[in-house]
Design an enzyme around this catalytic site. Structure first.
Site, PDB file in Angstrom:
ATOM      1  N   GLY A  48       0.814  -1.216   0.000  1.00 22.51           N
ATOM      2  CA  GLY A  48       0.000   0.000   0.000  1.00 22.51           C
ATOM      3  C   GLY A  48       0.843   1.258   0.000  1.00 22.51           C
ATOM      4  O   GLY A  48       0.323   2.363  -0.094  1.00 22.51           O
ATOM      5  N   GLN A  49       2.157   1.092   0.095  1.00 29.33           N
ATOM      6  CA  GLN A  49       3.019   2.273   0.213  1.00 29.33           C
ATOM      7  C   GLN A  49       3.295   2.931  -1.135  1.00 29.33           C
ATOM      8  O   GLN A  49       3.879   3.990  -1.196  1.00 29.33           O
ATOM      9  CB  GLN A  49       4.334   1.909   0.921  1.00 29.33           C
ATOM     10  CG  GLN A  49       5.421   1.267   0.061  1.00 29.33           C
ATOM     11  CD  GLN A  49       5.250  -0.220  -0.140  1.00 29.33           C
ATOM     12  OE1 GLN A  49       4.158  -0.708  -0.391  1.00 29.33           O
ATOM     13  NE2 GLN A  49       6.338  -0.959  -0.077  1.00 29.33           N
ATOM     14  N   GLY A  50       2.909   2.276  -2.228  1.00 35.44           N
ATOM     15  CA  GLY A  50       3.081   2.882  -3.544  1.00 35.44           C
ATOM     16  C   GLY A  50       4.356   2.474  -4.242  1.00 35.44           C
ATOM     17  O   GLY A  50       4.809   3.149  -5.168  1.00 35.44           O
ATOM     18  N   ARG A  53      12.936   1.060   3.173  1.00 35.45           N
ATOM     19  CA  ARG A  53      14.018   0.730   2.255  1.00 35.45           C
ATOM     20  C   ARG A  53      13.604   0.516   0.807  1.00 35.45           C
ATOM     21  O   ARG A  53      14.451   0.473  -0.076  1.00 35.45           O
ATOM     22  CB  ARG A  53      14.736  -0.535   2.754  1.00 35.45           C
ATOM     23  CG  ARG A  53      13.894  -1.799   2.656  1.00 35.45           C
ATOM     24  CD  ARG A  53      14.590  -2.995   3.262  1.00 35.45           C
ATOM     25  NE  ARG A  53      15.598  -3.554   2.397  1.00 35.45           N
ATOM     26  CZ  ARG A  53      15.346  -4.327   1.347  1.00 35.45           C
ATOM     27  NH1 ARG A  53      14.106  -4.617   1.003  1.00 35.45           N
ATOM     28  NH2 ARG A  53      16.340  -4.812   0.621  1.00 35.45           N
ATOM     29  N   GLY A  97      14.660   6.991   1.416  1.00 37.92           N
ATOM     30  CA  GLY A  97      13.446   6.387   1.965  1.00 37.92           C
ATOM     31  C   GLY A  97      12.735   7.350   2.899  1.00 37.92           C
ATOM     32  O   GLY A  97      13.369   8.148   3.578  1.00 37.92           O
ATOM     33  N   GLU A 128       8.732   5.761   6.987  1.00 36.03           N
ATOM     34  CA  GLU A 128       8.477   5.858   8.426  1.00 36.03           C
ATOM     35  C   GLU A 128       8.561   7.295   8.927  1.00 36.03           C
ATOM     36  O   GLU A 128       7.949   7.655   9.932  1.00 36.03           O
ATOM     37  CB  GLU A 128       9.494   5.000   9.182  1.00 36.03           C
ATOM     38  CG  GLU A 128       9.345   3.530   8.878  1.00 36.03           C
ATOM     39  CD  GLU A 128      10.534   2.736   9.380  1.00 36.03           C
ATOM     40  OE1 GLU A 128      10.436   2.197  10.479  1.00 36.03           O
ATOM     41  OE2 GLU A 128      11.568   2.663   8.676  1.00 36.03           O
TER      42      GLU A 128
END
Ligand code: FAD
Lengths: 288, 804
Positions: B511-513, B553, B750, B753
């Site tokens: 879901g992070q793309g 990462r 990155g 988070e």
């Protein structure tokens, strides 16, 4: 697993009330309390599930003489958008506006809110300060029988009311408020939407030349049922809403309630909030 | 055909980098067509359910499953006795999937059922009779380390006092643990005693960080199926398929080569799917025994009870500085509530100590953690991995120290902030570092310094609404993290004869793309539109190895890997074209689906035509490339020193609040963020990532808390576990600092988070700015804030303690 055996969707009041005769029936309105409660195992669905949503006598908001009648099936959204309610009972709109979320409001009914009898039920506080009464229908013999009782005597505990198993709530009736009537409601939660009240307060009365009379005060989530607050009402009755009175009344209110600790708030915080919000609401009333 | 014969057509240069590109999975998700694990059903499939403990800490005296087994529609009922080959699982191998002899927390698994329907499986669970003998419950980590405290993992004994058969193994699950300390971490650089001696100001405070949980929209679930030869096919939501393949093989005692993991689209994973949990192994046992596919899906209540939480921490921080604003030392002791078992939560000190040692320049640092067993839920990894907790303490101390020496808090931070080129005491090397830009940008855009003063001046004015502004910054790995033997990712790339690309990557999409950003990087290299790519990323039988989605990462590591494969493909194409058109490779480039002349943009040949020419000839060839990228980072040494990441991300967030002193309600009105992201790749994606992270941080700060009393979760539901809802989300102003990292894909770092990390710390500073009251414990719910404002919150002090 539930004992559910029959599903019944009556289309008129007689059928609905007749079905209730044998007692072993679960009534379904919007289902927004029933569904989560039965899934969590807190409520058991009985042999017959009766969906009352097709009973047209239970719907609608009408002016009948000097009373406004709100049918038990009226949804929170319908109440909010209704012209009669907006004009005569703005405090009810205020409460509906703090009720759950749009999706829930579209399904949740006022009858369900009343019958669920949660001490934190959000329409109950404004209904109490508006002197609402509940109409119940049953069929003891072959005839439909209706009777009413003041909402203030209807609740007896969390989820417990004076409604007998063979009765259906058909509507609430609210006397048209007199001239110079003021009423306010405040709900306190952690977040503005989708929250159960930590406490809620309703205040109503007639405000004439700065003097408040015919006072009604009700509190939610501080007792096993939504409650009227007679001592606070007495302290306010016939008083001019100046700063000293407001401060005094806020203290009376705080002393009057006996809340409990639970996951949503401690008793201490609830008492503090009854004090602070009573003060805030009265200041608002004084400014109207 | 020669170049001259072509009608001249010019393709203008264009780039996909920095553009707002719709996530590739968005249409499916928005239209409800995505098939999550919930939507997958195999023929012959049974439904698995788990019986969890009714007690918090107890001996299991007996389990009677006979009635459950007899229920019609039930295929398999298992308890520990039925799986004699159970192996201990978890980061410390300290528990069995099905509990043996003893339960240690509310979520503990006692038995499992596979039945024809979920309803039958539920009914069967109700028929299982368990007799318990209660043991004392330890629900407070401070009690767990008291001398003589009851042991959570004592050496197993039989009823007659003799050692049980479990003893033959060597893990904690087999032989127990003589104390309640699960893990310890000790780190130091410099000399804190010396640092303290040089300090003009020293402060010490205890901070308490609470339990929160992921609340993924998609609850946990999996399907397991063994084929006739005993090969295992799993549909799993894991974030680390390749590592888990190996681990599952260990638990089943089979060759890892016989396990294939397919990841259906995952309904959220913020670290919760980084470890193997009992339900997964139990589902395998059920499928193995039933010889049928078994599907297991959590209910929402189970998701609360039995998925990992963020790590609750008790932390005492001692910090000092000189009058001129130079930091002198930091000493940190933490007590991590490990819960009953060890998962990744216990290892959050890896990240926490980096923040203490290296967010600011601090010459002396001393860090200690003890993670201790209790009978509480156990913590796993969760976006930010300890950094929210560390930052909460540090950034409050930064404000407090600045106040003590009478320095503007921004100036104090600028004075101690890291710069590019710095190598910290912990050995982290900041090749690119936009920290100071983050600080000044966030401060300017929020008018921070003026508002700090103005709010302070307004504090004692009448009115129940007080405004506050607060700042916090963060440092987090942004170029992978070398924790495992490799931190790499593999890519296979193939082009078809219509110039469409299939990108086969080891990196998982949760879901992070990542699908979209990897596609962008590949298409950028190959001069193709984003519509020309298909991504395959969810099947261990197809995709090349990757260490997993964690540590922010994927864009960095999988991005570099994808670029590597694309560059090889491009080189091959240009070589073919150069030969065909008799020019130098360097004269050519790829753009808009064509081979063009690099200098003029003039079209040389349509790429798809060139590929067909290459394919359909005597010496037929296809364009297929592979690449494996391993970042140039190193493992930490035994003292936790080393440059573990190829790049580091920075960020500053300024939070503005309104505190209602009548109710204690805190309204977050505005968040101004400045994030050093290296470079913006997909602007739409990164905005979503930052906004989502801020909201997650907001929930951590203001509303979310898993209430655990005596080991019992009080609010395993969305009614009383309060996520932030839409009307509460603050206005956001997010600025991107593009430090163009030399190692990053197109310069990016990155950022997954990063955005969640600062919010709680900045909120604490904002509340203090508004009211003058400092709060050391999260979350800032109305009641907690109200109590603090009325002096009803006794200040907690935890005496630093270090395990021997
Ligand atoms: C997400 C969520 C948020 C919520 N937020 C709020 C909130 O902010 N404030 C609030 O007050 N409540 C809230 N609720 C509770 C609920 O929505 C309300 O109590 C609602 O009014 C119930 O109405 P219903 O029609 O859905 O009742 P149902 O669930 O259909 O019925 C509730 C109970 O009343 C009985 N019943 C219903 N109608 C009749 C009748 N005519 N005669 C006799 N018995 C009847 C049913 O048998 C049942 O026991 C929330 C619920 C959810 C799920």
């Amino acid at each position: 697993m539930s004992e559910l055996k029959h599903y019944f969707a009556p289309t008129n009041l007689d059928q609905a009330v007749e079905c209730l005769k044998d007692g072993d029936v679960t009534i379904l309105a919007g289902g927004t309390d029933l569904t989560p409660q039965s899934q969590a195992g807190r409520v058991k669905i009985k042999q017959t599930l009766m969906n009352i949503r097709h009973v047209s006598e239970l719907a609608g908001i009408t002016l009948e003489g000097d009373e406004i009648r709100i049918g038990a099936l009226t949804t929170i959204t319908e109440i909010m958008n209704n012209a009669l309610v907006k004009q005569h009972l703005p405090v009810l709109v205020e409460a509906c506006d703090q009720f759950a979320s749009d999706q829930i409001r579209n399904a949740a009914t006022i009858g369900g809110n009343i019958c669920n009898a949660s001490p934190a039920g959000d329409t109950l506080i404004p209904l109490l300060v508006l002197d609402a009464s509940v109409e119940l229908a049953s069929m003891p013999e072959a005839e439909l029988y209706r009777h009413s009782m003041p909402l203030s005597t209807f609740f007896i505990g969390p989820g417990k009311t004076r409604r007998s198993l063979c009765e259906l709530v058909t509507c609430v009736r609210i006397p048209l408020p007199p001239e110079n009537h003021v009423a306010r409601f405040h709900k306190l939660g952690t977040r503005p939407a989708l929250d159960i009240s930590k406490i809620s307060i309703g205040i109503a009365g007639t405000l004439k030349e700065g003097i408040l009379s015919n006072v009604r005060v009700a509190f939610g989530a501080v007792a096993p049922t939504p409650v009227r607050a007679p001592r606070t009402e007495k302290a306010l009755e016939g008083q001019r809403l100046d700063e000293a009175t407001i401060a005094k009344v806020a203290n009376v209110a705080k002393d009057e309630v006996k809340p409990i600790d639970d996951v949503r708030a401690s008793a201490w915080y609830r008492k503090e909030m009854i004090h602070n919000i009573t003060r805030r609401l009265l200041s608002h009333v004084a400014q109207t | 055909m020669s170049v001259a014969e072509k009608k001249t057509r010019i393709i203008e240069p264009d780039t996909l980098i920095g553009k707002r590109i719709r996530k590739m999975d968005a249409p499916e998700k928005a239209s409800g067509k995505t098939r999550y694990i919930h939507d997958i059903n195999l023929s012959g499939q049974l439904h698995g359910k788990i019986l969890r403990s009714e007690r918090i800490h107890a001996l299991i005296k007996s389990i009677d499953v006979s009635a459950a087994r007899a229920l019609s529609g039930v295929h398999v009922v298992i308890t520990a006795v039925d799986v004699p080959d159970q192996r201990p699982i978890g980061v410390a191998r300290d528990h069995f999937p099905l509990k043996v002899g003893r339960v240690r927390s509310e979520r503990d698994e006692i038995a499992a059922v596979a039945a024809e329907t979920e309803e039958i499986a539920e009914a069967a669970l109700k028929l299982i009779k368990v007799v318990y003998e209660d043991l004392p419950v330890i629900s407070n980590p401070e009690d767990a380390i008291k001398p003589g405290a009851a042991l959570i993992h004592p050496e197993p004994h039989g009823a007659d006092g003799s050692h049980e058969h479990l003893k033959q193994g060597t893990t904690i699950a087999h032989k127990g643990k003589p104390d309640n300390v699960a893990m310890t971490f000790d780190y130091a650089h410099g000399d804190v005693v010396q640092g303290e001696a040089e300090s003009d100001v020293v402060i010490e405070d205890t901070f308490r960080l609470h339990y929160v949980t992921h609340c993924c929209m998609g609850v946990s679930g999996m399907i397991a199926e063994f084929d006739a030869s005993g090969n295992l096919l799993m549909y799993s939501n894991t974030q680390v398929p390749f590592l888990h393949k190996r681990e599952f093989a260990e638990y089943l005692n089979i060759d890892p080569a016989r396990i294939r993991i397919i990841q259906p689209p995952i309904g959220g994973g913020f670290g919760s799917k980084l470890d193997i949990y009992p339900f997964e192994v139990i589902c395998l046992y059920l499928a193995r025994t039933a010889k049928r596919p078994v599907k297991m899906l959590f209910t929402r209540e189970e998701e609360f009870l039995a998925s990992p939480t963020r790590q609750p921490v008790l932390l005492t921080l001692r910090s000092g500085c000189k009058k001129d604003g130079t930091l002198t030392f930091r000493q940190v002791h933490t007590l991590h509530d490990n819960g009953a078992y060890t998962s990744w939560g216990a290892t959050t000190p890896f990240v926490m100590m980096q923040t203490f040692s290296s967010l600011y320049r601090v010459p002396n640092c001393d860090y200690h953690t003890a993670a201790v067993y209790t009978n509480n839920p156990y913590a796993g990894s969760f976006r930010g991995y300890g950094n929210l907790q560390a930052t909460f303490a540090i950034e409050q101390h930064m404000d407090m120290l600045a106040e003590k020496i009478g320095m503007d808090p921004l100036e104090f931070r600028m004075k101690n902030a890291q710069d590019a080129g710095e190598i910290t005491g912990q050995g982290m090397s900041f090749k690119s570092c936009g920290f100071k830009d983050c600080l000044t940008t966030a401060a300017q855009r929020s008018d921070y310094s003026r508002k700090v003063q103005e709010n302070k001046a307004n504090r004692d004015k009448p009115g129940n609404i007080k405004r506050g502004i607060g700042m916090a910054s963060m440092l987090h790995v942004g170029g992978g993290a070398k924790i495992y033997p490799s931190d790499g990712c593999g890519t296979i790339l193939k082009m078809d004869d219509f110039a469409n690309v299939t990108l086969i990557t080891g990196a998982s999409e949760i879901g992070q793309g990542s699908e979209t950003v990897l596609s962008q990087l590949v298409c950028e290299e190959l001069g193709l539109p984003i519509s020309a790519i298909t991504v395959v990323n969810n099947d261990t039988a197809i995709t090349p190895w990757d260490v997993g989605v964690h540590a922010s990462r994927t864009t960095f590591i999988a991005g570099n890997s994808a670029i590597g494969a694309a560059k090889k493909a491009k080189a091959k194409i240009l070589a073919v074209a150069a030969k065909k058109f008799e020019c130098a490779e360097s004269d050519l480039d790829l753009r808009g689906g064509f081979v063009i002349k690099a200098a003029s943009g003039e079209v040389v040949i349509e790429l798809s035509k060139l590929l067909r020419n290459l394919h359909f000839q005597d010496k037929a060839e296809l364009v297929m490339t592979t690449f494996y990228y391993e970042p140039p980072s190193v493992h930490q040494d035994k003292g936790f020193k080393g440059d573990v990441s190829a790049a580091y991300a920075w960020g500053t967030q300024v939070v503005e609040v309104e505190v209602d002193t009548d109710t204690g309600r805190v309204r977050m009105t505005r968040v101004t963020g400045a994030h050093d992201v290296g470079r913006v790749l997909n602007r739409l994606g990164i905005e979503g990532q930052i906004e989502g992270g801020v909201v997650m941080g907001q929930g951590y700060a203001l509303t979310e808390e898993l209430l655990i009393e005596n080991g019992v979760m009080q609010n395993p539901n969305f009614r009383d576990y309060k996520l932030v809802t839409a009307p509460e989300i603050p206005e956001m102003d997010i600025a991107f600092i593009e430090s163009m990292d030399g190692e990053g894909p197109q310069g990016a770092k990155g950022v997954g988070e990063a955005p969640a990390i600062c919010v709680a710390a900045a909120t604490a500073n904002a509340i203090c700015n508004a009211t003058g009251v400092r709060m050391f414990e999260l979350p800032f719910t109305p009641e907690k804030v109200y109590r603090a404002l009325h002096g009803q919150t006794p200040k907690r002090y935890w005496t630093p303690w270090k395990a021997e």
